[in-house]
Motif scaffolding. Structure first.
Motif, PDB file in Angstrom:
ATOM      1  N   ARG A  15       0.833  -1.209   0.000  1.00 59.31           N
ATOM      2  CA  ARG A  15       0.000   0.000   0.000  1.00 59.31           C
ATOM      3  C   ARG A  15       0.868   1.260   0.000  1.00 59.31           C
ATOM      4  O   ARG A  15       0.566   2.232  -0.698  1.00 59.31           O
ATOM      5  CB  ARG A  15      -0.953  -0.013   1.196  1.00 59.31           C
ATOM      6  CG  ARG A  15      -2.115  -0.980   1.016  1.00 59.31           C
ATOM      7  CD  ARG A  15      -2.992  -1.070   2.259  1.00 59.31           C
ATOM      8  NE  ARG A  15      -4.237  -1.764   1.972  1.00 59.31           N
ATOM      9  CZ  ARG A  15      -4.369  -3.093   1.960  1.00 59.31           C
ATOM     10  NH1 ARG A  15      -3.317  -3.855   2.249  1.00 59.31           N
ATOM     11  NH2 ARG A  15      -5.537  -3.657   1.686  1.00 59.31           N
ATOM     12  N   SER A 148     -10.728   6.091   3.431  1.00 62.30           N
ATOM     13  CA  SER A 148     -10.743   4.839   2.672  1.00 62.30           C
ATOM     14  C   SER A 148     -11.933   4.859   1.721  1.00 62.30           C
ATOM     15  O   SER A 148     -13.092   4.786   2.160  1.00 62.30           O
ATOM     16  CB  SER A 148     -10.857   3.633   3.612  1.00 62.30           C
ATOM     17  OG  SER A 148     -11.197   2.458   2.872  1.00 62.30           O
ATOM     18  N   GLU A 150     -12.813   2.572  -0.309  1.00 62.54           N
ATOM     19  CA  GLU A 150     -13.485   1.274  -0.282  1.00 62.54           C
ATOM     20  C   GLU A 150     -14.443   1.190   0.898  1.00 62.54           C
ATOM     21  O   GLU A 150     -15.579   0.733   0.759  1.00 62.54           O
ATOM     22  CB  GLU A 150     -12.454   0.142  -0.202  1.00 62.54           C
ATOM     23  CG  GLU A 150     -13.083  -1.237  -0.132  1.00 62.54           C
ATOM     24  CD  GLU A 150     -12.068  -2.365  -0.053  1.00 62.54           C
ATOM     25  OE1 GLU A 150     -12.401  -3.434   0.496  1.00 62.54           O
ATOM     26  OE2 GLU A 150     -10.941  -2.169  -0.543  1.00 62.54           O
ATOM     27  N   HIS A 151     -13.984   1.634   2.055  1.00 60.64           N
ATOM     28  CA  HIS A 151     -14.824   1.523   3.249  1.00 60.64           C
ATOM     29  C   HIS A 151     -15.994   2.500   3.186  1.00 60.64           C
ATOM     30  O   HIS A 151     -17.140   2.123   3.437  1.00 60.64           O
ATOM     31  CB  HIS A 151     -13.991   1.790   4.509  1.00 60.64           C
ATOM     32  CG  HIS A 151     -14.744   1.524   5.779  1.00 60.64           C
ATOM     33  ND1 HIS A 151     -14.407   0.501   6.640  1.00 60.64           N
ATOM     34  CD2 HIS A 151     -15.820   2.142   6.336  1.00 60.64           C
ATOM     35  CE1 HIS A 151     -15.248   0.502   7.660  1.00 60.64           C
ATOM     36  NE2 HIS A 151     -16.107   1.500   7.503  1.00 60.64           N
ATOM     37  N   PRO A 178      -8.664  -1.386   3.481  1.00 57.82           N
ATOM     38  CA  PRO A 178      -9.818  -2.154   3.023  1.00 57.82           C
ATOM     39  C   PRO A 178     -11.044  -1.882   3.890  1.00 57.82           C
ATOM     40  O   PRO A 178     -10.938  -1.240   4.947  1.00 57.82           O
ATOM     41  CB  PRO A 178      -9.349  -3.603   3.193  1.00 57.82           C
ATOM     42  CG  PRO A 178      -8.422  -3.544   4.365  1.00 57.82           C
ATOM     43  CD  PRO A 178      -7.697  -2.211   4.226  1.00 57.82           C
ATOM     44  N   TYR A 179     -12.173  -2.363   3.478  1.00 58.06           N
ATOM     45  CA  TYR A 179     -13.380  -2.285   4.292  1.00 58.06           C
ATOM     46  C   TYR A 179     -13.132  -2.963   5.639  1.00 58.06           C
ATOM     47  O   TYR A 179     -12.675  -4.101   5.693  1.00 58.06           O
ATOM     48  CB  TYR A 179     -14.536  -2.971   3.562  1.00 58.06           C
ATOM     49  CG  TYR A 179     -15.811  -3.059   4.349  1.00 58.06           C
ATOM     50  CD1 TYR A 179     -16.528  -1.908   4.645  1.00 58.06           C
ATOM     51  CD2 TYR A 179     -16.288  -4.286   4.802  1.00 58.06           C
ATOM     52  CE1 TYR A 179     -17.711  -1.971   5.367  1.00 58.06           C
ATOM     53  CE2 TYR A 179     -17.470  -4.364   5.517  1.00 58.06           C
ATOM     54  CZ  TYR A 179     -18.173  -3.204   5.805  1.00 58.06           C
ATOM     55  OH  TYR A 179     -19.344  -3.270   6.529  1.00 58.06           O
ATOM     56  N   THR A 183      -6.502  -6.231   7.622  1.00 61.81           N
ATOM     57  CA  THR A 183      -6.056  -6.841   6.364  1.00 61.81           C
ATOM     58  C   THR A 183      -5.844  -8.348   6.463  1.00 61.81           C
ATOM     59  O   THR A 183      -5.692  -9.020   5.449  1.00 61.81           O
ATOM     60  CB  THR A 183      -4.724  -6.205   5.917  1.00 61.81           C
ATOM     61  OG1 THR A 183      -3.754  -6.379   6.960  1.00 61.81           O
ATOM     62  CG2 THR A 183      -4.902  -4.727   5.630  1.00 61.81           C
TER      63      THR A 183
END
Length: 256
Positions: A15, A148, A150-151, A178-179, A183
């Protein structure tokens, strides 16, 4: 144990490498330009985060190697300088979700006309964060968001406006968490998979440092001396810092 360490290292470094590549391609330039313009115009960088996102604000404000015209906004300001009872902080999760705290928090913010607001929130939906970003925009200030994507896309906003931080900010930077932030997962006999290994604090801190160093580089390239902190724990550090801090009076707030 060794495998978990390897996996966590990979989850983090991949990341960070993606964020570094984004920065090399100019993906942080819009944020850096807002920061540079603010510093040149005598503004202060107002950094805000709740929960673990307070770490982002601490990276921006008051660090050795960081820019001096910075202030850290925190919900604890309601008690430290706002005169509210300490009991309001006992349930931090409820407080950060409460949009009603924004008026009192904004009243404590000594915002100048050239100030830029850097706001971090992994979920980007809590009431205090969204409300504070809206207040900054209503008062004519640019907002840089670190969140985020995605979240935030998978959760419901908790502010009455129905907005997410990412929908308010002038510049949005994805922290690539990530949501759910975690991880990795451990196998659990009773509860099933157990999520561990959150990364948003590390990626947000890296983003904060990249914005800072790129802004300092741009200021130096223009012929200006970047107003940067020296460590207070080296000879001459306090003297250097106090001399530059004096230009901003008492606007550089970052309580313990």
């Amino acid at each position: 144990m060794a495998e978990l360490i390897r996996q966590m290292t990979e989850q983090t470094t991949t990341r960070l490498e993606r964020i570094a590549a984004l920065a090399e391609q100019g993906g942080l330039d819009a944020a850096v330009e807002l920061v540079v313009e603010s510093v040149v115009d005598g503004g202060v960088l107002q950094a805000f985060g709740t929960g673990h996102s307070q770490a982002f604000a601490m990276e921006i404000a008051g660090r050795a190697g960081g820019l001096i015209p910075t202030a850290r906004v925190a919900l604890s300001d309601l008690v430290v300088v706002g005169g509210q009872p300490a009991s309001v902080l006992h349930d931090g999760s409820s407080l950060e979700r409460d949009p009603a705290v924004v008026d009192a928090l904004w009243a404590l913010t000594d915002a100048g006309p050239a100030d830029v607001f850097l706001i971090a929130s992994n979920s980007g939906v809590n009431g205090s964060v969204v409300g504070y970003a809206l207040a900054a925009k209503e008062h004519g200030h640019p907002v840089i968001a670190v969140t985020s994507l995605e979240h935030t896309a998978r959760v419901t906003p908790k502010h009455p406006s129905g907005k997410r931080l990412s929908e308010i900010a002038d510049v949005v930077i994805d922290n690539l968490a990530p949501y759910g932030d975690a991880t990795l997962s451990l196998e659990g006999d009773i509860a099933g998979d157990i999520p561990v290994g959150a990364v948003s604090s590390m990626t947000a801190a890296f983003i904060a440092q990249l914005i800072t160093i790129l802004a300092a580089e741009r200021l130096a390239a223009s012929g200006a001396t970047p107003p940067v902190y020296l460590s207070a724990n080296i000879p001459g550090g306090d003297e250097h810092n106090h001399r530059l801090e004096s230009r901003y009076g008492d606007r550089l707030r970052r309580h313990a």
